[in-house]
Design an enzyme around this catalytic site. Structure first.
Site, PDB file in Angstrom:
ATOM      1  N   HIS A 148       0.861  -1.189   0.000  1.00  0.00           N
ATOM      2  CA  HIS A 148       0.000   0.000   0.000  1.00  0.00           C
ATOM      3  C   HIS A 148       0.894   1.234   0.000  1.00  0.00           C
ATOM      4  CE1 HIS A 148      -3.217   2.778   0.967  1.00  0.00           C
ATOM      5  NE2 HIS A 148      -2.494   3.235   1.976  1.00  0.00           N
ATOM      6  N   SER A 150       0.762   5.422   0.380  1.00  0.00           N
ATOM      7  CA  SER A 150      -0.080   6.501   0.892  1.00  0.00           C
ATOM      8  C   SER A 150       0.820   7.590   1.447  1.00  0.00           C
ATOM      9  CB  SER A 150      -0.966   5.949   2.009  1.00  0.00           C
ATOM     10  OG  SER A 150      -1.608   6.983   2.715  1.00  0.00           O
ATOM     11  N   ASP A 162      -2.872   0.457  -4.044  1.00  0.00           N
ATOM     12  CA  ASP A 162      -2.757  -0.872  -3.457  1.00  0.00           C
ATOM     13  C   ASP A 162      -2.409  -1.874  -4.548  1.00  0.00           C
ATOM     14  OD1 ASP A 162      -3.782  -0.488  -0.611  1.00  0.00           O
ATOM     15  OD2 ASP A 162      -5.388   0.415  -1.797  1.00  0.00           O
TER      16      ASP A 162
END
Length: 172
Positions: A148, A150, A162
């Protein structure tokens, strides 16, 4: 895309004096993104960890990722990542299985791909995987994982990315 990945592997393999392993991965996202990753890993760093975390091996991994929108192959994004990886041996002696996890940093060349708005070029890379040495006569491994990306709400929107991925790891 595969030409870029091949070039990256050749470049990274020339740094074998720094690295103990190289890897090549294919990745896919439910957001219709696909990509490749090529990188290297320095294994077994002499770092002491708190006893409550168990006794994982500590590695440092650097990689170059390149993804493209499956619906618009002209839409792509590239990221350089560096991450400490913890690796716990969970089963097997001749053909060991490992659980690996890490949180590192990434630098993206753009802040958008498809309908995903990342807002910042810096992203955290969180990952977890299973790595398996499939043959007792070779130290090569295959790994299956989830990553992931972010920016941890440093700036919004923070859509993130993702990926599910599979890699082949070749120790030197």
């Amino acid at each position: 895309m595969w030409l870029r990945a091949s070039l990256v592997v050749l470049i990274i393999s020339s740094f074998s004096s720094f690295a103990d392993e190289i890897h090549v991965a294919g990745a896919y996202s439910t957001d219709q993104l696909r990509g490749v990753r090529a990188g290297y890993r320095v294994t077994d760093l002499p770092i002491e960890l708190p006893s409550w975390i168990g006794s994982p091996d500590v590695h440092l991994e650097a990689a170059l990722n390149h993804w493209q929108d499956s619906n618009n192959t002209a839409d792509n994004i590239t990221a350089f990542t560096i991450s400490p990886i913890l690796s716990w041996h969970v089963a097997g002696a001749e053909r060991p299985l490992y659980i690996e996890a890490g949180i590192g940093g990434s630098y993206f060349d753009k802040t958008r791909i498809a309908d995903r708005h990342l807002s910042t070029q810096f992203q955290f890379e969180d990952r977890v995987s299973l790595s398996w040495q499939y043959s007792p006569s070779s130290e090569a491994r295959v790994a299956l994982g989830y990553t992931h990306y972010s920016n941890a709400d440093i700036k919004r929107p923070n859509d993130g990315l993702d990926f599910l991925w599979m890699s082949w790891v070749l120790p030197f």
